[in-house]
Design a protein around this motif. Sequence first.
Motif, PDB file in Angstrom:
ATOM      1  N   ILE A 188       0.174   7.904  -8.501  1.00  0.00           N
ATOM      2  CA  ILE A 188      -0.078   6.724  -7.159  1.00  0.00           C
ATOM      3  C   ILE A 188      -0.570   7.766  -6.042  1.00  0.00           C
ATOM      4  O   ILE A 188       0.029   8.717  -5.650  1.00  0.00           O
ATOM      5  CB  ILE A 188       1.110   6.081  -7.030  1.00  0.00           C
ATOM      6  N   GLU A 189      -1.865   7.725  -5.785  1.00  0.00           N
ATOM      7  CA  GLU A 189      -2.207   8.248  -4.633  1.00  0.00           C
ATOM      8  C   GLU A 189      -2.265   7.453  -3.318  1.00  0.00           C
ATOM      9  O   GLU A 189      -2.036   6.000  -3.043  1.00  0.00           O
ATOM     10  CB  GLU A 189      -3.722   8.266  -4.702  1.00  0.00           C
ATOM     11  N   LYS A 190      -2.126   8.319  -2.181  1.00  0.00           N
ATOM     12  CA  LYS A 190      -1.651   7.650  -0.999  1.00  0.00           C
ATOM     13  C   LYS A 190      -3.004   6.320  -0.954  1.00  0.00           C
ATOM     14  O   LYS A 190      -4.185   6.866  -0.913  1.00  0.00           O
ATOM     15  CB  LYS A 190      -2.051   8.543   0.163  1.00  0.00           C
ATOM     16  N   GLY A 191      -2.593   5.287  -0.281  1.00  0.00           N
ATOM     17  CA  GLY A 191      -3.738   4.367  -0.107  1.00  0.00           C
ATOM     18  C   GLY A 191      -3.817   3.370  -1.099  1.00  0.00           C
ATOM     19  O   GLY A 191      -4.529   2.343  -1.074  1.00  0.00           O
ATOM     20  N   ASP A 192      -3.371   3.579  -2.470  1.00  0.00           N
ATOM     21  CA  ASP A 192      -3.448   2.769  -3.667  1.00  0.00           C
ATOM     22  C   ASP A 192      -2.591   1.491  -3.553  1.00  0.00           C
ATOM     23  O   ASP A 192      -1.518   1.437  -2.715  1.00  0.00           O
ATOM     24  CB  ASP A 192      -2.796   3.401  -4.783  1.00  0.00           C
ATOM     25  N   VAL A 193      -3.119   0.522  -3.441  1.00  0.00           N
ATOM     26  CA  VAL A 193      -2.634  -1.083  -3.697  1.00  0.00           C
ATOM     27  C   VAL A 193      -1.839  -1.299  -4.914  1.00  0.00           C
ATOM     28  O   VAL A 193      -2.074  -0.960  -6.057  1.00  0.00           O
ATOM     29  CB  VAL A 193      -3.876  -1.923  -3.514  1.00  0.00           C
ATOM     30  N   LEU A 194      -0.464  -1.717  -4.709  1.00  0.00           N
ATOM     31  CA  LEU A 194       0.400  -1.790  -5.751  1.00  0.00           C
ATOM     32  C   LEU A 194       0.852  -3.179  -5.838  1.00  0.00           C
ATOM     33  O   LEU A 194       0.994  -3.776  -4.537  1.00  0.00           O
ATOM     34  CB  LEU A 194       1.568  -0.936  -5.537  1.00  0.00           C
ATOM     35  N   THR A 195       0.930  -3.809  -6.818  1.00  0.00           N
ATOM     36  CA  THR A 195       1.584  -5.318  -6.824  1.00  0.00           C
ATOM     37  C   THR A 195       3.337  -5.172  -7.205  1.00  0.00           C
ATOM     38  O   THR A 195       3.701  -4.905  -8.062  1.00  0.00           O
ATOM     39  CB  THR A 195       0.964  -5.895  -7.857  1.00  0.00           C
ATOM     40  N   ILE A 196       3.844  -6.088  -6.194  1.00  0.00           N
ATOM     41  CA  ILE A 196       5.245  -6.210  -6.198  1.00  0.00           C
ATOM     42  C   ILE A 196       5.753  -7.026  -7.777  1.00  0.00           C
ATOM     43  O   ILE A 196       5.205  -8.154  -7.569  1.00  0.00           O
ATOM     44  CB  ILE A 196       5.830  -6.735  -5.345  1.00  0.00           C
ATOM     45  N   VAL A 197       6.260  -6.408  -8.370  1.00  0.00           N
ATOM     46  CA  VAL A 197       7.022  -7.323  -9.724  1.00  0.00           C
ATOM     47  C   VAL A 197       8.307  -7.967  -9.141  1.00  0.00           C
ATOM     48  O   VAL A 197       8.739  -9.023  -9.445  1.00  0.00           O
ATOM     49  CB  VAL A 197       7.101  -6.327 -10.846  1.00  0.00           C
ATOM     50  N   GLU A 198       9.168  -6.910  -8.451  1.00  0.00           N
ATOM     51  CA  GLU A 198      10.524  -7.283  -8.306  1.00  0.00           C
ATOM     52  C   GLU A 198      10.800  -6.640  -6.947  1.00  0.00           C
ATOM     53  O   GLU A 198      10.753  -5.393  -6.844  1.00  0.00           O
ATOM     54  CB  GLU A 198      11.557  -7.209  -9.318  1.00  0.00           C
ATOM     55  N   GLU A 199      11.447  -7.196  -5.999  1.00  0.00           N
ATOM     56  CA  GLU A 199      12.037  -6.355  -4.825  1.00  0.00           C
ATOM     57  C   GLU A 199      13.491  -6.288  -5.079  1.00  0.00           C
ATOM     58  O   GLU A 199      14.469  -7.095  -5.515  1.00  0.00           O
ATOM     59  CB  GLU A 199      11.955  -7.399  -3.694  1.00  0.00           C
ATOM     60  N   ARG A 200      13.882  -4.864  -4.893  1.00  0.00           N
ATOM     61  CA  ARG A 200      15.454  -4.645  -4.733  1.00  0.00           C
ATOM     62  C   ARG A 200      15.764  -4.100  -3.586  1.00  0.00           C
ATOM     63  O   ARG A 200      15.096  -4.078  -2.414  1.00  0.00           O
ATOM     64  CB  ARG A 200      15.578  -3.500  -5.927  1.00  0.00           C
ATOM     65  N   GLU A 201      16.979  -3.802  -3.507  1.00  0.00           N
ATOM     66  CA  GLU A 201      17.651  -3.569  -2.012  1.00  0.00           C
ATOM     67  C   GLU A 201      16.972  -2.438  -1.267  1.00  0.00           C
ATOM     68  O   GLU A 201      16.512  -2.359  -0.063  1.00  0.00           O
ATOM     69  CB  GLU A 201      18.977  -3.227  -2.196  1.00  0.00           C
ATOM     70  N   ALA A 202      16.731  -1.094  -2.116  1.00  0.00           N
ATOM     71  CA  ALA A 202      15.897  -0.041  -1.486  1.00  0.00           C
ATOM     72  C   ALA A 202      14.570   0.337  -2.130  1.00  0.00           C
ATOM     73  O   ALA A 202      14.022   1.089  -1.692  1.00  0.00           O
ATOM     74  CB  ALA A 202      17.051   1.146  -1.602  1.00  0.00           C
ATOM     75  N   VAL A 250       0.845  -1.098  -0.067  1.00  0.00           N
ATOM     76  CA  VAL A 250       0.210  -0.077   0.036  1.00  0.00           C
ATOM     77  C   VAL A 250       0.922   1.263   0.037  1.00  0.00           C
ATOM     78  O   VAL A 250       1.899   1.250   0.635  1.00  0.00           O
ATOM     79  CB  VAL A 250      -0.988  -0.006   1.279  1.00  0.00           C
ATOM     80  N   ALA A 251       0.525   2.143  -0.754  1.00  0.00           N
ATOM     81  CA  ALA A 251       1.205   3.488  -1.028  1.00  0.00           C
ATOM     82  C   ALA A 251       0.920   4.120   0.178  1.00  0.00           C
ATOM     83  O   ALA A 251      -0.359   4.610   0.558  1.00  0.00           O
ATOM     84  CB  ALA A 251       0.778   4.247  -2.169  1.00  0.00           C
ATOM     85  N   ARG A 252       2.104   4.763   1.098  1.00  0.00           N
ATOM     86  CA  ARG A 252       1.718   5.521   2.075  1.00  0.00           C
ATOM     87  C   ARG A 252       1.830   7.248   1.977  1.00  0.00           C
ATOM     88  O   ARG A 252       1.479   8.023   2.509  1.00  0.00           O
ATOM     89  CB  ARG A 252       2.751   5.381   3.204  1.00  0.00           C
ATOM     90  N   VAL A 253       2.211   7.510   0.622  1.00  0.00           N
ATOM     91  CA  VAL A 253       1.991   8.966   0.134  1.00  0.00           C
ATOM     92  C   VAL A 253       1.638   9.071  -1.261  1.00  0.00           C
ATOM     93  O   VAL A 253       1.761   8.007  -1.998  1.00  0.00           O
ATOM     94  CB  VAL A 253       3.528   9.384   0.156  1.00  0.00           C
TER      95      VAL A 253
END
Length: 422
Positions: free
Chosen positions: A58-72, A41-44
Motif C-alpha cells: 500500500i503506497e501513501k495516497g492509495d485509497v482503501l475501502t473499509i470492510v469492518e471497523e475495529r477499535e484500533a 486514504v493511506a497516509r504512509v
Amino acid sequence: MRRCYLLFTCSIAFLVPEVGWQATVAHAQSGNGLAEGEPVVARVNMKLGDGEKPNNIIEKGDVLTIVEEREANYLIVTHSGSQGVVDKVNAVKVAESGEIYSQLIKEHPQEGRYYTMRASSWWALGKPEKAIEDFDKAIELGYEQAHAYASRGMFLASRGDFAKAIEDYNRALELDLEDQSPLVNLAAAKMNLKNYDEAIADYTKLLDARQKANENANAILSQRATAYKAAGKMDEAIKDFDQILKVDPTDFNAVMGRGYIHFQQANHKNAVLDFSRAIELKPDDPIARNNRGYNLFQLGQHAAALEDYNQSLALSPKYALALQNRAWVLATSDVESVHNPELAVESAKAACELSNYKNISDVSALAAALAAAGKFKDAVLWQEKVVDMVGDNYKDFAHKTLVRYQQEKPFAADPGKANGKE
C-alpha cells in the motif's frame, strides 16, 4: 385559469464521480461515523500480508475501502482486491486527505493522477471549484484518463456549466469505449439544457448496455421515462414505467410517475388506481393522497377527495398544495356534506401564508372561497390581484372570474358559459 394540483418530482441523478478508485456503496454505519464500504486514504506506505511475506504494497495516497471497523484498526480491501488490516492512525477520511496529496504533488509535480486524487478531497469538503482546478492541471499535464474527464464533467455540471460538462463526458466515452457509465451524466446534462431527444438516445444506449450485461436497468428506465415525459412523449414514458413495474411491482416512484402522467392525460381513473397503489406501498405519503384526492375530485367523487386531502394534511399539516386543493373542493362542491365555505377560507388562507401570497393558485383559491362564503368585496380584492399576477394566457379567464365576483356570483369552472345561463 389552469391550476396546478399535483406534485411529483423525479430528480436527475448524477453518478458518484470516480476519482482514481473503484467506487463502492456504503451499506452499514460503523462506530465513529465511517461506514463499511467507505473509502479512506493511506497516509504512509504499508505492507499487507502474513509476517514477512507481504502480498500487497500500500503506497501513501492509495485509497482503501473499509470492510469492518475495529477499535484500533480497519479491515480494508485495496483497489487490487487484497484484504488486510491497517491501523486507524495510518488512514484518513477523503475529506482529510488534501495534505497527503499536496505532499505527493510537491514530490511528483508532473504526476497528474495526484491532482485528480486531491480533487476528491476538495469535493468532499464542498469545494468543487478547487476540484475543477486540480482536474484542469492533471489534464494539462497529459493525464488522459476517462475518469478524469468524467469526474471533471460532474463538477462542471454541479455549477451549471452543462455545455462544458457534455464535452468532458463525450471525451471520457472516447477514451474508454467499454465504460458506458458516463452516459447517465451526459444524458442528465442534456436534460438540463432541454435537449430531451438527445438525452433519450443516451439513456437508450445505456439501457442496451445494461440489458446485454443482464444488469438491473430500472434506474435508467426511470430516468428515460422522465426524459420522455419532458419531451411530451407520454405514451413512451408510461411504457418505461410499465417495464419497471413488471420487474418490481413495489417501485413507489414508478407508480407515482405513471400516475402523474395519467393525470396529465386526463385519464383520472387510471391515475386514481396508481395513486391508490402508491398509498398501499407508502400509507404515510401525503403527496400520494393529495394526488389521488385531486383525481377523485375530477371524477366527481368530492367526499372521497376531501377525505384524501384531510389525510394528506394530517400527515403534513403545512402541505400548501393539499391546503389549496381542500379549499377548492370545500368552496366549489355541490355536495352538501362537503361544501363548507368558511373552512375553505381558512384552508386557502393557510396556503397563502405558506407561499407569502405569491402563488397565483393559492390566491385564486382564497378569492373563490371568499366568494363561496358570500364575502364578495374581499373576493374581488383578491381576484384583482390574481388578474395582475397571471400570464397573458389566463388573463381572460381571470378577468371573467373577477366579473362574476363583482356581480356577487360564486366561482364557475367556465365563467363564460355560467354567465350565459344565469
